[in-house]
Design a protein around this motif. Sequence first.
Motif, short mmCIF file in Angstrom:
data_model
loop_
_atom_site.label_atom_id
_atom_site.label_comp_id
_atom_site.label_asym_id
_atom_site.label_seq_id
_atom_site.Cartn_x
_atom_site.Cartn_y
_atom_site.Cartn_z
N ALA A 148 0.83 -1.21 0.00
CA ALA A 148 0.00 0.00 0.00
C ALA A 148 0.87 1.26 0.00
O ALA A 148 0.51 2.28 -0.60
CB ALA A 148 -0.92 -0.01 1.22
N GLU A 149 2.04 1.18 0.63
CA GLU A 149 2.95 2.34 0.66
C GLU A 149 3.46 2.66 -0.75
O GLU A 149 3.63 3.83 -1.10
CB GLU A 149 4.15 2.08 1.60
CG GLU A 149 3.80 2.09 3.07
CD GLU A 149 3.12 0.80 3.56
OE1 GLU A 149 3.14 -0.22 2.82
OE2 GLU A 149 2.55 0.83 4.67
N HIS A 150 3.74 1.63 -1.55
CA HIS A 150 4.16 1.89 -2.94
C HIS A 150 3.07 2.68 -3.67
O HIS A 150 3.37 3.58 -4.46
CB HIS A 150 4.38 0.58 -3.72
CG HIS A 150 5.52 -0.26 -3.23
ND1 HIS A 150 5.60 -1.61 -3.51
CD2 HIS A 150 6.61 0.04 -2.50
CE1 HIS A 150 6.70 -2.11 -2.97
NE2 HIS A 150 7.34 -1.12 -2.35
N VAL A 151 1.81 2.30 -3.45
CA VAL A 151 0.71 3.00 -4.13
C VAL A 151 0.68 4.46 -3.67
O VAL A 151 0.60 5.38 -4.49
CB VAL A 151 -0.67 2.36 -3.80
CG1 VAL A 151 -1.78 3.12 -4.52
CG2 VAL A 151 -0.69 0.89 -4.19
N ALA A 152 0.76 4.65 -2.35
CA ALA A 152 0.68 6.01 -1.79
C ALA A 152 1.77 6.90 -2.38
O ALA A 152 1.53 8.06 -2.72
CB ALA A 152 0.78 5.96 -0.27
#
Length: 323
Positions: A148-152
């Motif tokens: 999810a951090e990659h997406v953010a």
Amino acid sequence: MKFPPWTSVSEAARLLKAGEVVAIPTETVYGLAGNAFEPKALAKIFAAKERPTFDPLIVHIADIAQLTDIAREIPDSAYRLAEAYWPGPMTMILPKKECIPDLCTSGLDTVAVRFPNHPVAQQVIKESGLPLAAPSANLFKHVSPTTAEHVAAQLADRIAGIVDGGPCSVGVESSIISLAGSPTVLRPGAITPEMFAKVLGSVDVKESTSKPGQPMAAPGQCDTHYRPQVPLYFGEIPAGYKLPANTVRIAFGMQPGPIPATVNLSETGDMAEATANLYAFMHDLDKPENALILVDPIPNVGVGMALNDRLKRASVKGFGLSG
Ligand code: AMP
Ligand code: MG
């Protein structure tokens, strides 16, 4: 943490029903989801990713029975593959129903469909009551997100929400098989050609278009893709080439390399472990202080074919270090 904050499953379902786009976890990579029936939602997906509209989207369902909502002329082979590999990292191309907008399929008469195996993805699809078009939740041509951090980091201020479902277990995009015509594997993934042949008897494999100078054989199969900002090189280093000081190396197994390993995809040479790690390592090493990312050779068998396919597209094409 940039806007938007993490989003619950029920909030994601509400946003999707309202025509918004939300990033959701799947077992392959994170997807940027929108209502597959709603052209305005699809337009938001293309806009957020800066993805050209000639690159069609995969529609995600949470029940084999939903197949008939979006596809027609479904051959028996589709059901046999669904029985064997759904839910899972397999996308099937089938003739599309009228209700699927042209924007979803880039004007093609076929639609790509997948039933993902991630419980959170299944919950979001079920609660929204919609088939969800969802390409990887990254900017066009960049490295796909496996957390999810990659997406953010890439999309936070462009989308309505992100559902955090932890790191992706497979880590590479789904295998794509076309069943509109004789069965042909269009994109390698965790479901290998041997696994397709086991169910279908035989299968064709589309020749990779990742060789420089060749035209695209299927939409979206761009020659350059999955690219970090720091040049990545996958291939034999020419004799006598002097590596820049800040070169880092993504190793595979215990094979020797020109510099010590910075990270190792799998010390034991386990292909599934290597696949799950690859994009996270590419994200981690994509920092301005690194001059060059080298990646060890990976055996071109099984899911290793998918890794070779993605790394060839991610790689700079020569030691001039240009595209
Ligand atoms: P992504 O969701 O970013 O992994 O990309 C989805 C890919 O699926 C596209 O780039 C195409 O290569 C492929 N695809 C989707 N729909 C079709 C279709 N109707 N025919 C052939 N390939 C498709
Ligand atoms: Mg993608």
